[in-house]
Design a protein around this motif. Structure first.
Motif, PDB file in Angstrom:
ATOM      1  N   THR A   1      86.445  14.992 103.697  1.00  0.00           N
ATOM      2  CA  THR A   1      85.531  15.472 102.648  1.00  0.00           C
ATOM      3  C   THR A   1      84.938  14.365 101.776  1.00  0.00           C
ATOM      4  OG1 THR A   1      87.449  15.888 101.243  1.00  0.00           O
ATOM      5  CG2 THR A   1      86.572  17.768 102.490  1.00  0.00           C
ATOM      6  N   PHE A   2      85.617  13.223 101.684  1.00  0.00           N
ATOM      7  CA  PHE A   2      85.133  12.166 100.797  1.00  0.00           C
ATOM      8  C   PHE A   2      83.720  11.680 101.109  1.00  0.00           C
ATOM      9  CE2 PHE A   2      84.330   7.932  99.327  1.00  0.00           C
ATOM     10  CZ  PHE A   2      84.633   8.060  97.984  1.00  0.00           C
ATOM     11  N   PRO A   3      83.306  11.595 102.376  1.00  0.00           N
ATOM     12  CA  PRO A   3      81.967  11.066 102.642  1.00  0.00           C
ATOM     13  C   PRO A   3      80.820  11.795 101.937  1.00  0.00           C
ATOM     14  CG  PRO A   3      83.258  10.964 104.631  1.00  0.00           C
ATOM     15  CD  PRO A   3      84.075  11.740 103.616  1.00  0.00           C
ATOM     16  N   VAL A   4      81.094  12.981 101.383  1.00  0.00           N
ATOM     17  CA  VAL A   4      80.036  13.633 100.605  1.00  0.00           C
ATOM     18  C   VAL A   4      79.591  12.732  99.449  1.00  0.00           C
ATOM     19  CG1 VAL A   4      81.486  14.947  98.972  1.00  0.00           C
ATOM     20  CG2 VAL A   4      79.253  15.846  99.663  1.00  0.00           C
ATOM     21  N   LEU A   5      80.509  11.907  98.936  1.00  0.00           N
ATOM     22  CA  LEU A   5      80.128  11.000  97.842  1.00  0.00           C
ATOM     23  C   LEU A   5      79.259   9.849  98.322  1.00  0.00           C
ATOM     24  CD1 LEU A   5      82.836  10.379  95.128  1.00  0.00           C
ATOM     25  CD2 LEU A   5      80.754  11.692  95.062  1.00  0.00           C
ATOM     26  N   ILE A   6      79.330   9.524  99.579  1.00  0.00           N
ATOM     27  CA  ILE A   6      78.417   8.519 100.124  1.00  0.00           C
ATOM     28  C   ILE A   6      77.005   9.094 100.140  1.00  0.00           C
ATOM     29  CG2 ILE A   6      77.819   7.167 102.179  1.00  0.00           C
ATOM     30  CD1 ILE A   6      80.861   7.122 102.815  1.00  0.00           C
ATOM     31  N   ARG A   7      76.909  10.380 100.433  1.00  0.00           N
ATOM     32  CA  ARG A   7      75.608  11.058 100.506  1.00  0.00           C
ATOM     33  C   ARG A   7      75.093  11.459  99.128  1.00  0.00           C
ATOM     34  NH1 ARG A   7      73.988  11.014 106.026  1.00  0.00           N
ATOM     35  NH2 ARG A   7      75.789  11.465 107.298  1.00  0.00           N
ATOM     36  N   CYS A   8      75.980  11.985  98.285  1.00  0.00           N
ATOM     37  CA  CYS A   8      75.607  12.473  96.947  1.00  0.00           C
ATOM     38  C   CYS A   8      75.936  11.382  95.945  1.00  0.00           C
ATOM     39  CB  CYS A   8      76.366  13.760  96.621  1.00  0.00           C
ATOM     40  SG  CYS A   8      75.858  14.527  95.068  1.00  0.00           S
ATOM     41  N   SER A   9      75.111  10.361  95.939  1.00  0.00           N
ATOM     42  CA  SER A   9      75.373   9.166  95.155  1.00  0.00           C
ATOM     43  C   SER A   9      74.062   8.570  94.684  1.00  0.00           C
ATOM     44  CB  SER A   9      76.114   8.159  96.048  1.00  0.00           C
ATOM     45  OG  SER A   9      75.973   6.852  95.575  1.00  0.00           O
TER      46      SER A   9
ATOM     47  N   LEU B   1      75.032  19.355  95.072  1.00  0.00           N
ATOM     48  CA  LEU B   1      75.456  18.716  93.826  1.00  0.00           C
ATOM     49  C   LEU B   1      76.865  19.158  93.435  1.00  0.00           C
ATOM     50  CD1 LEU B   1      72.127  18.906  91.797  1.00  0.00           C
ATOM     51  CD2 LEU B   1      73.128  16.891  92.881  1.00  0.00           C
ATOM     52  N   ALA B   2      77.162  20.443  93.580  1.00  0.00           N
ATOM     53  CA  ALA B   2      78.508  20.934  93.259  1.00  0.00           C
ATOM     54  C   ALA B   2      79.553  20.256  94.142  1.00  0.00           C
ATOM     55  CB  ALA B   2      78.579  22.452  93.425  1.00  0.00           C
ATOM     56  N   ALA B   3      79.236  20.072  95.421  1.00  0.00           N
ATOM     57  CA  ALA B   3      80.174  19.425  96.342  1.00  0.00           C
ATOM     58  C   ALA B   3      80.410  17.975  95.937  1.00  0.00           C
ATOM     59  CB  ALA B   3      79.635  19.503  97.773  1.00  0.00           C
ATOM     60  N   GLY B   4      79.350  17.259  95.619  1.00  0.00           N
ATOM     61  CA  GLY B   4      79.491  15.864  95.202  1.00  0.00           C
ATOM     62  C   GLY B   4      80.178  15.732  93.864  1.00  0.00           C
ATOM     63  N   PHE B   5      79.797  16.573  92.907  1.00  0.00           N
ATOM     64  CA  PHE B   5      80.376  16.484  91.569  1.00  0.00           C
ATOM     65  C   PHE B   5      81.851  16.854  91.574  1.00  0.00           C
ATOM     66  CE2 PHE B   5      76.081  17.193  89.222  1.00  0.00           C
ATOM     67  CZ  PHE B   5      75.573  16.053  89.806  1.00  0.00           C
ATOM     68  N   ASP B   6      82.225  17.827  92.397  1.00  0.00           N
ATOM     69  CA  ASP B   6      83.638  18.176  92.531  1.00  0.00           C
ATOM     70  C   ASP B   6      84.425  16.988  93.082  1.00  0.00           C
ATOM     71  OD1 ASP B   6      85.883  20.290  92.713  1.00  0.00           O
ATOM     72  OD2 ASP B   6      85.783  19.490  94.764  1.00  0.00           O
ATOM     73  N   MET B   7      83.820  16.242  94.003  1.00  0.00           N
ATOM     74  CA  MET B   7      84.502  15.073  94.560  1.00  0.00           C
ATOM     75  C   MET B   7      84.655  13.987  93.499  1.00  0.00           C
ATOM     76  SD  MET B   7      86.148  14.007  97.187  1.00  0.00           S
ATOM     77  CE  MET B   7      85.707  15.325  98.296  1.00  0.00           C
ATOM     78  N   VAL B   8      83.636  13.776  92.675  1.00  0.00           N
ATOM     79  CA  VAL B   8      83.764  12.814  91.569  1.00  0.00           C
ATOM     80  C   VAL B   8      84.912  13.230  90.658  1.00  0.00           C
ATOM     81  CG1 VAL B   8      82.674  11.885  89.476  1.00  0.00           C
ATOM     82  CG2 VAL B   8      81.349  12.048  91.598  1.00  0.00           C
ATOM     83  N   ASP B   9      84.965  14.515  90.303  1.00  0.00           N
ATOM     84  CA  ASP B   9      86.039  15.004  89.437  1.00  0.00           C
ATOM     85  C   ASP B   9      87.410  14.805  90.085  1.00  0.00           C
ATOM     86  OD1 ASP B   9      84.185  15.795  87.492  1.00  0.00           O
ATOM     87  OD2 ASP B   9      84.148  17.885  88.177  1.00  0.00           O
ATOM     88  N   SER B  10      87.495  15.044  91.387  1.00  0.00           N
ATOM     89  CA  SER B  10      88.769  14.877  92.099  1.00  0.00           C
ATOM     90  C   SER B  10      89.199  13.409  92.125  1.00  0.00           C
ATOM     91  CB  SER B  10      88.651  15.409  93.528  1.00  0.00           C
ATOM     92  OG  SER B  10      88.414  16.802  93.515  1.00  0.00           O
ATOM     93  N   VAL B  11      88.248  12.513  92.366  1.00  0.00           N
ATOM     94  CA  VAL B  11      88.557  11.079  92.360  1.00  0.00           C
ATOM     95  C   VAL B  11      89.078  10.678  90.982  1.00  0.00           C
ATOM     96  CG1 VAL B  11      87.554   8.766  92.431  1.00  0.00           C
ATOM     97  CG2 VAL B  11      86.950  10.418  94.185  1.00  0.00           C
TER      98      VAL B  11
END
Length: 194
Positions: A97-105, A52-62
């Motif tokens: 690293t972006f594909p983590v959002l495909i998984r954590c979505s 969740l931290a990995a996905g949420f960090d990516m959302v914040d970065s986007v």
């Protein structure tokens, strides 16, 4: 965030994005980050919390990349263009690293073990940014009258489809992202703005 924390988070983003939740272990993340195994749990707790931290960090970065572009937009339609274009551009800049959002979505059916309510709440930040751009466009006349929430979901679904096509399929269509932007704009613009 300390250097080791960041290294763990980046390793988690890359591995979860490439191998998924089930295919990634905490040891793999520690090895990729070049840290002791115990540090991963020390900083992030459980595998689910790290995911969740990995996905949420990516959302914040986007969103950190997109929001300045939204602020520069001259009207709502331009803001939608800025959002879609910036989001898609961000994916290309962060291919590892972006594909983590495909998984954590909330749109992923692969990761059934994680807290989908928390993921949905985090993704609401993305939808809110799109909704704000749409509402701005309807107010300034650049976007035709549409149901805001449904249209924001439609727009994000188009973004998601393009991203999933790019990252998960062998169909590397030239101009896919550019055409996605134009398709979205044609779908929402007032006729004189199209």
């Amino acid at each position: 965030m300390a250097n080791k924390d960041r290294a763990i988070l980046l390793a988690a983003q890359e591995l979860f994005g490439r191998k998924g939740y089930a295919g990634t272990t905490m040891k793999m993340i520690a090895d990729q980050a070049g840290v002791a195994f115990g540090l991963v749990s020390h900083y992030f707790g459980t595998k689910e919390e790290l995911f969740l931290a990995a996905g949420f960090d990516m959302v914040d970065s986007v969103l950190a990349a997109v929001r300045p572009e939204l602020a520069k937009a001259e009207n709502g339609l331009a803001a939608v263009r800025a959002f879609v274009g910036s989001y898609l551009g961000f994916t290309l800049e962060h291919k590892a690293t972006f594909p983590v959002l495909i998984r954590c979505s909330p749109f992923s059916d692969v990761e059934t073990l994680v807290d989908r309510k928390r993921i949905s709440a985090k993704f609401a930040e993305i939808f809110t940014a799109i909704e704000d751009a749409l509402a701005r466009g309807m107010a300034d006349g650049s976007v035709r009258e549409l149901p805001v929430k449904a249209t924001a979901l439609f727009i994000f679904s188009n973004i998601l489809g393009a991203v999933r096509t790019y990252f998960l399929t062998p169909f590397h269509l030239p101009g896919l992202f550019e055409e996605t932007v134009e398709y979205v704009l044609r779908s929402i613009a007032r006729p004189q703005e199209a």
